[in-house]
Design an enzyme around this catalytic site. Structure first.
Site, PDB file in Angstrom:
ATOM      1  N   ASP A   1       0.875  -1.164   0.000  1.00  0.00           N
ATOM      2  CA  ASP A   1       0.000   0.000   0.000  1.00  0.00           C
ATOM      3  C   ASP A   1       0.918   1.222   0.000  1.00  0.00           C
ATOM      4  O   ASP A   1       2.134   1.092   0.212  1.00  0.00           O
ATOM      5  CB  ASP A   1      -0.895  -0.051   1.242  1.00  0.00           C
ATOM      6  CG  ASP A   1      -1.867   1.114   1.323  1.00  0.00           C
ATOM      7  OD1 ASP A   1      -2.227   1.664   0.262  1.00  0.00           O
ATOM      8  OD2 ASP A   1      -2.273   1.478   2.445  1.00  0.00           O
TER       9      ASP A   1
ATOM     10  N   ASP B   1      -0.199   5.004   1.131  1.00  0.00           N
ATOM     11  CA  ASP B   1      -0.465   5.883   2.270  1.00  0.00           C
ATOM     12  C   ASP B   1      -0.335   5.126   3.588  1.00  0.00           C
ATOM     13  O   ASP B   1      -0.871   4.022   3.752  1.00  0.00           O
ATOM     14  CB  ASP B   1      -1.872   6.467   2.172  1.00  0.00           C
ATOM     15  CG  ASP B   1      -2.023   7.442   1.022  1.00  0.00           C
ATOM     16  OD1 ASP B   1      -1.002   7.968   0.544  1.00  0.00           O
ATOM     17  OD2 ASP B   1      -3.171   7.681   0.599  1.00  0.00           O
TER      18      ASP B   1
ATOM     19  N   ASP C   1      -3.411  12.459   0.251  1.00  0.00           N
ATOM     20  CA  ASP C   1      -4.410  13.485  -0.047  1.00  0.00           C
ATOM     21  C   ASP C   1      -4.431  14.541   1.049  1.00  0.00           C
ATOM     22  O   ASP C   1      -4.380  15.750   0.777  1.00  0.00           O
ATOM     23  CB  ASP C   1      -5.802  12.855  -0.173  1.00  0.00           C
ATOM     24  CG  ASP C   1      -5.935  11.970  -1.394  1.00  0.00           C
ATOM     25  OD1 ASP C   1      -5.124  12.109  -2.326  1.00  0.00           O
ATOM     26  OD2 ASP C   1      -6.855  11.132  -1.423  1.00  0.00           O
TER      27      ASP C   1
ATOM     28  N   ASP D   1      -4.964   3.322  -2.979  1.00  0.00           N
ATOM     29  CA  ASP D   1      -6.107   4.182  -3.278  1.00  0.00           C
ATOM     30  C   ASP D   1      -5.686   5.655  -3.325  1.00  0.00           C
ATOM     31  O   ASP D   1      -6.513   6.542  -3.194  1.00  0.00           O
ATOM     32  CB  ASP D   1      -7.211   3.964  -2.237  1.00  0.00           C
ATOM     33  CG  ASP D   1      -8.556   4.536  -2.671  1.00  0.00           C
ATOM     34  OD1 ASP D   1      -8.707   4.858  -3.865  1.00  0.00           O
ATOM     35  OD2 ASP D   1      -9.451   4.681  -1.806  1.00  0.00           O
TER      36      ASP D   1
ATOM     37  N   ASP E   1      -2.640  -0.854   5.691  1.00  0.00           N
ATOM     38  CA  ASP E   1      -3.076  -0.320   6.983  1.00  0.00           C
ATOM     39  C   ASP E   1      -4.586  -0.070   7.060  1.00  0.00           C
ATOM     40  O   ASP E   1      -5.167  -0.136   8.139  1.00  0.00           O
ATOM     41  CB  ASP E   1      -2.354   0.998   7.273  1.00  0.00           C
ATOM     42  CG  ASP E   1      -2.844   2.109   6.341  1.00  0.00           C
ATOM     43  OD1 ASP E   1      -3.650   2.947   6.780  1.00  0.00           O
ATOM     44  OD2 ASP E   1      -2.462   2.106   5.164  1.00  0.00           O
TER      45      ASP E   1
END
Length: 293
Positions: free
Chosen positions: A14, A16, A25, A100, A189
């Protein structure tokens, strides 16, 4: 040879709060002084749509693409994470990202730290700079135009089902000729990391960040996860746990080659209930043991 130790391993990160120790973001929005406005947009827009709209408003206020990229270059990335990426790559692992976030933010960070060449694939929300110089961020699954991912799991946002992406990845790996499917190690996470966790098989590993949403979801129903689970708390821990797993996978692969055995985790160990002390129970859960075919 050391460089081939991890050749049978695909490490999927992942981004972030895993590669970088923040949400990309929020990091950009906070750095450019738009936190309150972003919170307002989130009241009536899905997250992915809200960050795209926020980039439009920042563009209207005169914020440049370079300012956005510059803010991402200051995102916290630990030397331990850099070392983990470099060492895993040097050991022969294939490295990928499943996130994402979006391509613009991820590319800005990887390029700044000299890590872009370590990853063979980045699966995330597409982003591009339009003719007017405005950053556009699109959903990975375009739910605006009827291209829903179709996943019913409540932990998946409408713009991206990481589980669908992981399914495709596993199918791709299973088609590789002349070998058993390579083992996958997945690090994450958030809530969105739970669906891909459920796609992993017994020969794979999940590395959830301790105390974060995906950790809590796994603890709540350990039986739902077929893979081995090894938690990590911070960047130093991530480096140690990941490299331990890679060496464990190399030993397991050697054992399979030499003796025709496969390393699996017994069902009774994979299904251990975790109730009273999840931190202790999940720190190393469980170690693989040898079992004959």
């Amino acid at each position: 040879m050391a460089a081939s130790n991890g050749a049978g391993v695909v490490v999927v990160f992942d981004f972030d709060k895993t590669i970088i120790d923040c949400d990309s973001d929020n990091w950009v929005v906070d750095a450019l002084g738009a936190t309150q406005r972003f919170d307002e947009l989130l009241l009536h827009l899905p997250w992915n749509s809200a960050i795209d709209a926020m980039m439009g408003e920042l563009h209207s206020q005169g914020k440049s693409i370079e300012e956005i990229a510059g803010s991402m270059r200051t995102a916290p990335l630990s030397p331990h994470v850099v070392a983990a990426i470099e060492t895993a790559h040097d050991l022969g692992c294939e490295l990928r990202i499943l996130s994402d976030a979006n391509t613009f933010f991820i590319d800005a960070v990887l390029a700044h730290h000299g890590l872009a060449g370590y990853f063979t694939e980045i699966s995330t929300n597409p982003a591009h700079v339009d003719a007017a110089g405005r950053l556009r961020i699109s959903p990975q699954h375009d739910f605006h135009h009827g291209s829903s991912h179709g996943c019913t799991l409540a932990t998946c946002p409408p713009n991206m089902c990481k589980g669908k992406v992981m399914e495709g990845m596993l199918q791709e790996l299973s088609k590789e000729a002349g070998m058993r499917r390579r083992r996958v190690v997945y690090l994450g996470d958030g809530r969105g990391d739970y669906c891909p966790t459920l796609k992993l098989a017994e020969r794979d590993y999940m590395m959830p960040r301790k105390g974060y949403p995906v950790w809590d979801l796994i603890v709540a129903d350990r039986r739902a996860v077929r893979s081995a689970v090894r938690g990590w708390a911070d960047a130093e821990d991530l480096e140690t746990v990941l490299l331990d797993i890679i060496h464990e996978c190399a030993a397991a692969a050697k054992m399979e080659e030499d003796g025709g055995h496969q390393v699996v985790v017994p069902a009774e160990c994979r299904s251990l209930p975790l109730a009273s002390a999840p931190e202790l129970a999940m720190a190393v859960l469980p170690k693989a043991v040898q079992a004959p075919n």
